[in-house]
Scaffold this motif. Sequence first.
Motif, mmCIF file in Angstrom:
data_model
loop_
_atom_site.group_PDB
_atom_site.id
_atom_site.type_symbol
_atom_site.label_atom_id
_atom_site.label_comp_id
_atom_site.label_asym_id
_atom_site.label_seq_id
_atom_site.Cartn_x
_atom_site.Cartn_y
_atom_site.Cartn_z
ATOM 1 N N SER A 213 27.617 20.357 16.202
ATOM 2 C CA SER A 213 27.639 19.076 16.917
ATOM 3 C C SER A 213 28.955 18.386 16.566
ATOM 4 C CB SER A 213 26.447 18.212 16.496
ATOM 5 O OG SER A 213 25.233 18.820 16.863
ATOM 6 N N ARG A 214 29.821 18.309 17.529
ATOM 7 C CA ARG A 214 31.177 17.811 17.277
ATOM 8 C C ARG A 214 31.208 16.292 17.146
ATOM 9 N NH1 ARG A 214 34.177 22.192 15.716
ATOM 10 N NH2 ARG A 214 33.681 23.977 17.074
ATOM 11 N N GLY A 215 31.734 15.831 16.004
ATOM 12 C CA GLY A 215 31.981 14.412 15.814
ATOM 13 C C GLY A 215 30.744 13.553 15.676
ATOM 14 N N THR A 216 29.610 14.144 15.304
ATOM 15 C CA THR A 216 28.364 13.366 15.210
ATOM 16 C C THR A 216 27.955 13.062 13.776
ATOM 17 O OG1 THR A 216 26.990 15.368 15.223
ATOM 18 C CG2 THR A 216 27.534 14.391 17.367
ATOM 19 N N GLY A 217 28.754 13.487 12.793
ATOM 20 C CA GLY A 217 28.422 13.255 11.400
ATOM 21 C C GLY A 217 28.566 11.797 11.014
ATOM 22 N N PRO A 218 28.097 11.430 9.827
ATOM 23 C CA PRO A 218 28.152 10.026 9.389
ATOM 24 C C PRO A 218 29.550 9.432 9.406
ATOM 25 C CG PRO A 218 26.780 11.350 7.925
ATOM 26 C CD PRO A 218 27.447 12.307 8.847
#
Length: 290
Positions: free
Chosen positions: A20-25
Motif C-alpha cells: 500500500s503506497r504512502g499509507t503508513g503513519p
Amino acid sequence: MSVLGFNRYGKAEVRVVHVSRGTGPDGGDQIKDWNVSSSLSGDLAATHLTGDNANVLATDTQKNTAYAFAKKLGGVEPEAFAIALAEHFVGTQEPITRARLSIEEYPWTSLPGGPHSFSRTGGVVRTTTVLHDEQLGTSVIGGLKELVVLNTTNSEFFGFPKDPYTTLSETKDRMLATQVSATWRFRGTEVEWADAYATATASLLDAFATTYSYSLQQTLYAMGERILADVPEICEVRLALPNKHHFLVDLEPFDLTNDNEVYYAADRPYGLIEGYVLADDAPDAGIAWT
C-alpha cells in the motif's frame, strides 16, 4: 461397492505480497505478506467418478483470483480478504456450496531510515481461516503460531502421581517455555479485525507473563480466559502448547554450583498440552473448525 465421501480441492500456499503506497503513519508504504490457501467443495461427484470437470473451477483460476482480489481490495486485514474471496467463489460458481480460505500473515517492520524500507521481524505468524457455506453462513477463525515465550522462574510442578516408571523430580522453581499455537473463533463478521488480533495477542502474552504457574495446563487456561475477557467478539479459544524443556546443567564435576543459571534446552521428546476455553454463552461451532 464404494461410495464417495466428503471431498474438497483447491490451491495451496499462494504467496501474495501487497504494497500500500504512502499509507503508513508517516506517509511511507505498508506491506501485507500472505500465504493464501483456498479449498472448495460442493457438487463435485462427477469429476471423481467419471472425470467430468464441468463443475471444477481450476485451481490455477483460484490462484489468479487471489492476486486480482489483492489488487481490488488493497491492504485489508486477512479476515476481510478471506471473507470476500470465499463469498466470491460460492457466489459465482453454482456447483460450489462451501469455500474454505486459510491465510498465514508474515510480519514486516518499517525501518527508520526510509519510508520504503522494511525488515522481516520473524517469529509469530498470524493465521486466519474463513469458511463460507451458502446454507450455514460464514465462520471466522483467527489466531497465531510460532510464538515462543519463556518465564525464567515463577513456575512449579509437583504433586503428580508416582509409579514404578517415574523418574521426574518435583520442583518448586523451574523455567517455563513454550511455542504457542492459538486459534480463536469469532461470534460474527462485524469485527475490527486488526484491533481484535492485537488485543488477543497482548492478552495472551500478559496472561503468560503474570500467571504464577503450577502447570502448563493452568497457564493454558489463563491465556484462553484472558482472551475471552478482553475480546468479547471471541467466543472460543483453542491452544496447543509444547513444553520446551530447559534442564539445569550439573556443574558439580567442575566444582561449580548452578544456582538456576545454566540450562540446556531439550528439543525432544516434549510434553504437548492442548485445550479449548469457551465463553459460557458461546454459540454452536457449526462449520467453524471443519
